[in-house]
Design a protein around this motif. Sequence first.
Motif, PDB file in Angstrom:
ATOM      1  N   PRO A  92       0.816  -1.222   0.000  1.00 15.61           N
ATOM      2  CA  PRO A  92       0.000   0.000   0.000  1.00 15.61           C
ATOM      3  C   PRO A  92       0.843   1.264   0.000  1.00 15.61           C
ATOM      4  O   PRO A  92       0.523   2.235  -0.687  1.00 15.61           O
ATOM      5  N   VAL A  93       1.938   1.273   0.752  1.00 16.31           N
ATOM      6  CA  VAL A  93       2.795   2.462   0.812  1.00 16.31           C
ATOM      7  C   VAL A  93       3.418   2.748  -0.543  1.00 16.31           C
ATOM      8  O   VAL A  93       3.419   3.901  -1.027  1.00 16.31           O
ATOM      9  N   GLN A  94       3.966   1.709  -1.196  1.00 14.47           N
ATOM     10  CA  GLN A  94       4.585   1.911  -2.503  1.00 14.47           C
ATOM     11  C   GLN A  94       3.549   2.325  -3.542  1.00 14.47           C
ATOM     12  O   GLN A  94       3.821   3.162  -4.410  1.00 14.47           O
ATOM     13  N   TRP A  95       2.369   1.759  -3.466  1.00 17.37           N
ATOM     14  CA  TRP A  95       1.308   2.134  -4.399  1.00 17.37           C
ATOM     15  C   TRP A  95       0.948   3.609  -4.237  1.00 17.37           C
ATOM     16  O   TRP A  95       0.822   4.341  -5.233  1.00 17.37           O
ATOM     17  N   LEU A  96       0.799   4.045  -3.011  1.00 15.40           N
ATOM     18  CA  LEU A  96       0.482   5.451  -2.765  1.00 15.40           C
ATOM     19  C   LEU A  96       1.568   6.372  -3.319  1.00 15.40           C
ATOM     20  O   LEU A  96       1.278   7.398  -3.953  1.00 15.40           O
ATOM     21  N   LEU A  97       2.817   6.019  -3.087  1.00 15.73           N
ATOM     22  CA  LEU A  97       3.916   6.850  -3.584  1.00 15.73           C
ATOM     23  C   LEU A  97       3.918   6.907  -5.105  1.00 15.73           C
ATOM     24  O   LEU A  97       4.162   7.961  -5.702  1.00 15.73           O
ATOM     25  N   ASP A  98       3.647   5.781  -5.743  1.00 16.77           N
ATOM     26  CA  ASP A  98       3.584   5.760  -7.208  1.00 16.77           C
ATOM     27  C   ASP A  98       2.476   6.685  -7.713  1.00 16.77           C
ATOM     28  O   ASP A  98       2.658   7.409  -8.700  1.00 16.77           O
ATOM     29  N   GLN A  99       1.315   6.648  -7.053  1.00 19.70           N
ATOM     30  CA  GLN A  99       0.208   7.506  -7.480  1.00 19.70           C
ATOM     31  C   GLN A  99       0.533   8.974  -7.239  1.00 19.70           C
ATOM     32  O   GLN A  99       0.167   9.841  -8.043  1.00 19.70           O
ATOM     33  N   ARG A 100       1.225   9.281  -6.156  1.00 22.28           N
ATOM     34  CA  ARG A 100       1.595  10.674  -5.871  1.00 22.28           C
ATOM     35  C   ARG A 100       2.567  11.199  -6.929  1.00 22.28           C
ATOM     36  O   ARG A 100       2.447  12.340  -7.389  1.00 22.28           O
ATOM     37  N   ALA A 120       3.755  19.767  -4.471  1.00 22.59           N
ATOM     38  CA  ALA A 120       4.017  18.774  -3.430  1.00 22.59           C
ATOM     39  C   ALA A 120       2.826  18.641  -2.490  1.00 22.59           C
ATOM     40  O   ALA A 120       2.439  17.530  -2.101  1.00 22.59           O
ATOM     41  N   ARG A 121       2.216  19.775  -2.121  1.00 17.45           N
ATOM     42  CA  ARG A 121       1.072  19.740  -1.204  1.00 17.45           C
ATOM     43  C   ARG A 121      -0.112  19.027  -1.833  1.00 17.45           C
ATOM     44  O   ARG A 121      -0.741  18.172  -1.206  1.00 17.45           O
ATOM     45  N   ARG A 122      -0.430  19.368  -3.083  1.00 16.46           N
ATOM     46  CA  ARG A 122      -1.598  18.777  -3.740  1.00 16.46           C
ATOM     47  C   ARG A 122      -1.445  17.273  -3.944  1.00 16.46           C
ATOM     48  O   ARG A 122      -2.438  16.555  -4.029  1.00 16.46           O
ATOM     49  N   CYS A 123      -0.210  16.830  -4.048  1.00 16.14           N
ATOM     50  CA  CYS A 123       0.015  15.403  -4.303  1.00 16.14           C
ATOM     51  C   CYS A 123       0.326  14.630  -3.030  1.00 16.14           C
ATOM     52  O   CYS A 123       0.629  13.433  -3.088  1.00 16.14           O
ATOM     53  N   GLY A 124       0.270  15.308  -1.883  1.00 20.66           N
ATOM     54  CA  GLY A 124       0.400  14.619  -0.604  1.00 20.66           C
ATOM     55  C   GLY A 124       1.810  14.316  -0.161  1.00 20.66           C
ATOM     56  O   GLY A 124       2.005  13.477   0.728  1.00 20.66           O
ATOM     57  N   PHE A 125       2.811  15.005  -0.735  1.00 21.24           N
ATOM     58  CA  PHE A 125       4.181  14.746  -0.316  1.00 21.24           C
ATOM     59  C   PHE A 125       4.562  15.483   0.970  1.00 21.24           C
ATOM     60  O   PHE A 125       5.530  15.117   1.622  1.00 21.24           O
ATOM     61  N   ARG A 175      10.977  15.684  -4.143  1.00 23.89           N
ATOM     62  CA  ARG A 175      12.206  15.571  -4.924  1.00 23.89           C
ATOM     63  C   ARG A 175      12.881  14.223  -4.698  1.00 23.89           C
ATOM     64  O   ARG A 175      13.388  13.598  -5.629  1.00 23.89           O
ATOM     65  N   GLN A 176      12.860  13.752  -3.478  1.00 29.85           N
ATOM     66  CA  GLN A 176      13.477  12.458  -3.161  1.00 29.85           C
ATOM     67  C   GLN A 176      12.782  11.319  -3.904  1.00 29.85           C
ATOM     68  O   GLN A 176      13.439  10.431  -4.457  1.00 29.85           O
ATOM     69  N   HIS A 177      11.449  11.351  -3.931  1.00 28.58           N
ATOM     70  CA  HIS A 177      10.715  10.270  -4.592  1.00 28.58           C
ATOM     71  C   HIS A 177      10.810  10.369  -6.107  1.00 28.58           C
ATOM     72  O   HIS A 177      10.803   9.342  -6.797  1.00 28.58           O
ATOM     73  N   PHE A 178      10.903  11.576  -6.656  1.00 29.05           N
ATOM     74  CA  PHE A 178      11.136  11.723  -8.094  1.00 29.05           C
ATOM     75  C   PHE A 178      12.482  11.111  -8.465  1.00 29.05           C
ATOM     76  O   PHE A 178      12.601  10.399  -9.467  1.00 29.05           O
ATOM     77  N   ALA A 179      13.482  11.401  -7.674  1.00 29.63           N
ATOM     78  CA  ALA A 179      14.819  10.876  -7.967  1.00 29.63           C
ATOM     79  C   ALA A 179      14.828   9.357  -7.913  1.00 29.63           C
ATOM     80  O   ALA A 179      15.450   8.692  -8.747  1.00 29.63           O
ATOM     81  N   ALA A 180      14.121   8.784  -6.937  1.00 26.24           N
ATOM     82  CA  ALA A 180      14.117   7.333  -6.770  1.00 26.24           C
ATOM     83  C   ALA A 180      13.369   6.634  -7.901  1.00 26.24           C
ATOM     84  O   ALA A 180      13.768   5.558  -8.346  1.00 26.24           O
ATOM     85  N   ARG A 181      12.286   7.244  -8.387  1.00 22.94           N
ATOM     86  CA  ARG A 181      11.447   6.574  -9.377  1.00 22.94           C
ATOM     87  C   ARG A 181      11.727   6.981 -10.816  1.00 22.94           C
ATOM     88  O   ARG A 181      11.597   6.164 -11.727  1.00 22.94           O
ATOM     89  N   LEU A 182      12.100   8.243 -11.022  1.00 24.84           N
ATOM     90  CA  LEU A 182      12.252   8.750 -12.390  1.00 24.84           C
ATOM     91  C   LEU A 182      13.670   9.171 -12.722  1.00 24.84           C
ATOM     92  O   LEU A 182      13.945   9.581 -13.854  1.00 24.84           O
ATOM     93  N   ALA A 183      14.572   9.089 -11.745  1.00 26.72           N
ATOM     94  CA  ALA A 183      15.969   9.470 -11.956  1.00 26.72           C
ATOM     95  C   ALA A 183      16.086  10.912 -12.448  1.00 26.72           C
ATOM     96  O   ALA A 183      16.949  11.242 -13.268  1.00 26.72           O
TER      97      ALA A 183
END
Length: 342
Positions: free
Chosen positions: A268-276, A295-300, A307-315
């Motif tokens: 569930p956590v990874q799914w939420l992060l992917d959707q954000r 960031a606020r609208r997407c729940g980060f 920025r951290q999650h963008f780097a991890a998922r999209l490089a």
Amino acid sequence: MVRMQPQPAQRIALVAFPGIRAFDVAVISEVWGVDRTDRGAPRFALRRHGAGRAPVGMSGGLTLTPDQGLEALDGYGASDLVVVPGVEEHLAPVPEPVLAALRSAHAAGVPVAALCGGAFVLAQAGLLDGRRAVTHWNLTGLLARSYPGVQVVPDALFVEDGGVWTAAGVAAGIDLCLHLVRTAHGAEAAATIARAMVTAPFRTGTQAQFVEQPTPCSDREAGALAAVRERALRRLSEPLTVADLAGWAGMSPRSFARHFTATTGTTPVQWLLDQRVAAAQKLLERTGLPMPEVARRCGFGSEVTMRQHFAARLATSPRDYRRAFRAAAEEEAEAVTEGMAG
């Protein structure tokens, strides 16, 4: 009156040879062969390349007539992407002219993608030697045994290594095709095509969720999980927790997490992060909202977290992502201006 000049169409080459799967050809044609520019989709030029112009036999007794020769795959500015459908007979010899054309295209820097059993075609061509690759979960063992030089990934939906893409079975081919659109043209372009196809713009998880196994949950529980995902997508700006989602489903957090992972192939956590991240991509493409607001609208919670999650998922970073698509928009506007001036 001067007509505006449209952006050049991305050139997609479908490789046709005897034994390819009609379903995969249909997927490729649906993604890249239908004109949806009136809905804001990019322009594509899909061409079917074969060793000759004679009809090619496909699965189910269907045929496909090539409209281009294999020489157009040689990479000399003829194609922007080469796509290989899956095959019915996975170890059947592929015509050498086809293999040579694939090698030539890849050597020239053209991305090459294969759907499902098409990984065996790329393996025959030597394009998977020393590379990571995936195929249908029921064929991973055969691929590994037949081509020991391939680093077979057992459970991914699709994989890229050195400009060579492979996808797992059937629906994962759709996932890969939409991902290639998203990579070249952005999340909104892929979403436009996905909506027309009545499919998800992207799926998370792995193909482990599709391996034959006991049913992970009842129909009632599956329906509850689907309702939870839909509700969560409407409330991404909120600081949702697994306990929140579990409460909506009427389950304990532990039971919910177990059923969710068994159903979707991800937590569930990874799914939420992917959707954000996906929601942030759309806002960065469509709007000029400040980064903290995105960031606020997407729940980060903060720009740093986003920025951290963008780097991890999209490089890449959110700012670089927006900059890349803004540059593309400016190029398109410049082309239109030049067309009007001409």
